[in-house]
Design a protein around this motif. Structure first.
Motif, PDB file in Angstrom:
ATOM      1  N   ARG A 280      29.747  39.730  49.485  1.00  0.00           N
ATOM      2  CA  ARG A 280      29.211  39.726  48.128  1.00  0.00           C
ATOM      3  C   ARG A 280      29.656  38.470  47.390  1.00  0.00           C
ATOM      4  NH1 ARG A 280      31.134  45.880  46.952  1.00  0.00           N
ATOM      5  NH2 ARG A 280      29.401  46.964  47.976  1.00  0.00           N
ATOM      6  N   LYS A 281      28.743  37.922  46.580  1.00  0.00           N
ATOM      7  CA  LYS A 281      29.065  36.726  45.811  1.00  0.00           C
ATOM      8  C   LYS A 281      29.451  37.122  44.391  1.00  0.00           C
ATOM      9  CE  LYS A 281      25.186  34.531  46.631  1.00  0.00           C
ATOM     10  NZ  LYS A 281      24.205  33.421  46.643  1.00  0.00           N
ATOM     11  N   PRO A 282      30.694  36.864  43.989  1.00  0.00           N
ATOM     12  CA  PRO A 282      31.111  37.259  42.643  1.00  0.00           C
ATOM     13  C   PRO A 282      30.424  36.429  41.571  1.00  0.00           C
ATOM     14  CG  PRO A 282      32.851  36.024  43.758  1.00  0.00           C
ATOM     15  CD  PRO A 282      31.780  36.262  44.768  1.00  0.00           C
ATOM     16  N   SER A 283      30.110  37.103  40.453  1.00  0.00           N
ATOM     17  CA  SER A 283      29.410  36.440  39.355  1.00  0.00           C
ATOM     18  C   SER A 283      30.180  36.494  38.042  1.00  0.00           C
ATOM     19  CB  SER A 283      28.042  37.095  39.146  1.00  0.00           C
ATOM     20  OG  SER A 283      28.189  38.480  38.863  1.00  0.00           O
ATOM     21  N   ALA A 284      31.115  37.445  37.899  1.00  0.00           N
ATOM     22  CA  ALA A 284      31.847  37.599  36.641  1.00  0.00           C
ATOM     23  C   ALA A 284      33.175  38.285  36.906  1.00  0.00           C
ATOM     24  CB  ALA A 284      31.029  38.413  35.640  1.00  0.00           C
ATOM     25  N   LEU A 285      34.217  37.892  36.151  1.00  0.00           N
ATOM     26  CA  LEU A 285      35.565  38.434  36.325  1.00  0.00           C
ATOM     27  C   LEU A 285      36.142  38.823  34.973  1.00  0.00           C
ATOM     28  CD1 LEU A 285      37.001  35.602  38.647  1.00  0.00           C
ATOM     29  CD2 LEU A 285      36.009  37.772  39.397  1.00  0.00           C
ATOM     30  N   SER A 286      36.955  39.889  34.950  1.00  0.00           N
ATOM     31  CA  SER A 286      37.639  40.285  33.718  1.00  0.00           C
ATOM     32  C   SER A 286      38.909  41.038  34.065  1.00  0.00           C
ATOM     33  CB  SER A 286      36.741  41.164  32.852  1.00  0.00           C
ATOM     34  OG  SER A 286      37.416  41.556  31.664  1.00  0.00           O
ATOM     35  N   PHE A 287      40.044  40.623  33.457  1.00  0.00           N
ATOM     36  CA  PHE A 287      41.324  41.286  33.683  1.00  0.00           C
ATOM     37  C   PHE A 287      41.528  42.438  32.711  1.00  0.00           C
ATOM     38  CE2 PHE A 287      42.722  37.282  35.732  1.00  0.00           C
ATOM     39  CZ  PHE A 287      43.349  37.820  36.852  1.00  0.00           C
ATOM     40  N   GLY A 288      42.279  43.459  33.169  1.00  0.00           N
ATOM     41  CA  GLY A 288      42.801  44.478  32.287  1.00  0.00           C
ATOM     42  C   GLY A 288      44.135  44.028  31.719  1.00  0.00           C
ATOM     43  N   PRO A 289      44.756  44.847  30.853  1.00  0.00           N
ATOM     44  CA  PRO A 289      46.031  44.472  30.229  1.00  0.00           C
ATOM     45  C   PRO A 289      47.110  44.146  31.265  1.00  0.00           C
ATOM     46  CG  PRO A 289      45.128  46.431  29.185  1.00  0.00           C
ATOM     47  CD  PRO A 289      44.272  46.165  30.388  1.00  0.00           C
ATOM     48  N   GLY A 290      47.843  43.066  31.022  1.00  0.00           N
ATOM     49  CA  GLY A 290      48.908  42.665  31.922  1.00  0.00           C
ATOM     50  C   GLY A 290      48.440  42.129  33.256  1.00  0.00           C
ATOM     51  N   GLY A 291      47.123  41.980  33.431  1.00  0.00           N
ATOM     52  CA  GLY A 291      46.591  41.473  34.695  1.00  0.00           C
ATOM     53  C   GLY A 291      46.739  42.446  35.846  1.00  0.00           C
ATOM     54  N   ARG A 292      46.944  43.738  35.552  1.00  0.00           N
ATOM     55  CA  ARG A 292      47.196  44.711  36.618  1.00  0.00           C
ATOM     56  C   ARG A 292      45.933  45.075  37.390  1.00  0.00           C
ATOM     57  NH1 ARG A 292      50.552  46.228  32.439  1.00  0.00           N
ATOM     58  NH2 ARG A 292      48.998  47.656  31.571  1.00  0.00           N
ATOM     59  N   VAL A 293      44.786  45.028  36.720  1.00  0.00           N
ATOM     60  CA  VAL A 293      43.519  45.291  37.401  1.00  0.00           C
ATOM     61  C   VAL A 293      42.552  44.160  37.080  1.00  0.00           C
ATOM     62  CG1 VAL A 293      43.801  47.806  37.423  1.00  0.00           C
ATOM     63  CG2 VAL A 293      42.593  46.713  35.522  1.00  0.00           C
ATOM     64  N   LEU A 294      41.597  43.953  37.991  1.00  0.00           N
ATOM     65  CA  LEU A 294      40.579  42.917  37.808  1.00  0.00           C
ATOM     66  C   LEU A 294      39.224  43.516  38.117  1.00  0.00           C
ATOM     67  CD1 LEU A 294      39.934  39.837  37.356  1.00  0.00           C
ATOM     68  CD2 LEU A 294      40.004  39.631  39.853  1.00  0.00           C
ATOM     69  N   ALA A 295      38.294  43.380  37.166  1.00  0.00           N
ATOM     70  CA  ALA A 295      36.911  43.789  37.395  1.00  0.00           C
ATOM     71  C   ALA A 295      36.140  42.599  37.945  1.00  0.00           C
ATOM     72  CB  ALA A 295      36.273  44.273  36.092  1.00  0.00           C
ATOM     73  N   VAL A 296      35.335  42.853  38.965  1.00  0.00           N
ATOM     74  CA  VAL A 296      34.521  41.810  39.598  1.00  0.00           C
ATOM     75  C   VAL A 296      33.065  42.250  39.582  1.00  0.00           C
ATOM     76  CG1 VAL A 296      34.098  40.446  41.679  1.00  0.00           C
ATOM     77  CG2 VAL A 296      36.435  41.160  41.110  1.00  0.00           C
ATOM     78  N   GLY A 297      32.216  41.475  38.903  1.00  0.00           N
ATOM     79  CA  GLY A 297      30.775  41.684  38.982  1.00  0.00           C
ATOM     80  C   GLY A 297      30.215  40.800  40.083  1.00  0.00           C
ATOM     81  N   ASN A 298      29.145  41.238  40.727  1.00  0.00           N
ATOM     82  CA  ASN A 298      28.581  40.513  41.862  1.00  0.00           C
ATOM     83  C   ASN A 298      27.084  40.299  41.710  1.00  0.00           C
ATOM     84  OD1 ASN A 298      30.863  40.476  44.055  1.00  0.00           O
ATOM     85  ND2 ASN A 298      30.910  42.543  43.193  1.00  0.00           N
ATOM     86  N   PHE A 299      26.615  39.179  42.300  1.00  0.00           N
ATOM     87  CA  PHE A 299      25.183  38.952  42.399  1.00  0.00           C
ATOM     88  C   PHE A 299      24.584  39.953  43.384  1.00  0.00           C
ATOM     89  CE2 PHE A 299      26.648  34.574  41.291  1.00  0.00           C
ATOM     90  CZ  PHE A 299      25.960  34.452  40.099  1.00  0.00           C
ATOM     91  N   LEU A 300      23.261  40.046  43.394  1.00  0.00           N
ATOM     92  CA  LEU A 300      22.595  40.887  44.377  1.00  0.00           C
ATOM     93  C   LEU A 300      22.980  40.443  45.783  1.00  0.00           C
ATOM     94  CD1 LEU A 300      19.040  41.016  42.777  1.00  0.00           C
ATOM     95  CD2 LEU A 300      20.524  42.998  43.125  1.00  0.00           C
TER      96      LEU A 300
END
Length: 199
Positions: free
Chosen positions: A45-65
């Motif tokens: 999967r090719k990542p398209s967007a990233l966002s950290f939670g508080p303290g950098g403990r979790v990371l959300a990754v959005g992906n292209f089709l």
């Protein structure tokens, strides 16, 4: 992407391996005089967007089709590299934006095919991360009435505004010109683009 406290950074890239489909890396960086990187994720999967939670403990990754026409949002535990959960967001549109709220309670993304902003609760009443925060419960759906979303972002609640506001952009410049309140389903259009740093 950078965690709010600046303790960890994330970046991503994609490249062709032996002429096959693109592979998507997500790297975590520890800042310093000589920044050190480690691979958090390496998939097709090719990542398209990233966002950290508080303290950098979790990371959300959005992906292209991907090759199966699936645009997926993933949630990763940064300390262990564990994939916590993932959810299919669209089978026809790219994911251009993900955002985790400053307190880590919510994750917002979008489905351009349905013209919706989707909000998923990540934590329970005690603040602990839910077992399946993305796929284990139906999301809050907010109608954006936009053909394409380019950015979503949370605005920290103020004393006179106790409910989170979710701003979003539908333009290439990614300026936020509309917002939702989680307690009200109606879209609010801003008279002027939100100033830098407001979200």
């Amino acid at each position: 992407a950078r965690s709010v406290d600046g303790a960890v950074w994330a970046s991503c890239d994609h490249y062709s391996v032996n002429g096959q489909a693109d592979a998507g890396h997500v790297f975590l960086w520890t800042p310093g005089p000589q920044p050190v990187a480690r691979v958090l994720r390496h998939t097709t999967r090719k990542p398209s967007a990233l966002s950290f939670g508080p303290g950098g403990r979790v990371l959300a990754v959005g992906n292209f089709l991907d090759a199966r026409n699936q645009a997926v949002v993933e949630l990763w535990e940064t300390a262990t590299g564990r994939l916590i959960d993932q959810v299919l967001v669209s089978s026809s549109e790219q994911i251009n934006a993900v955002a985790i709220s400053p307190d880590g309670q919510f994750l917002a993304t979008h489905d351009d095919a349905a013209q919706e902003i989707r909000v998923m609760r990540l934590t329970g009443p005690g603040g602990a991360l839910l077992g399946q925060p993305l796929s284990g419960q139906p999301p809050i759906r907010l109608r954006s009435r936009a053909a394409r979303v380019t950015k979503v972002a949370f605005k920290r609640p103020q004393p006179d505004q106790p409910v989170y506001r979710i701003g979003f952009s539908t333009s290439p410049d990614r300026q936020i010109r509309a917002e939702f309140h989680l307690s009200e389903p109606d879209l609010i259009r801003l008279a002027e683009p939100a100033p830098e740093g407001a979200y």
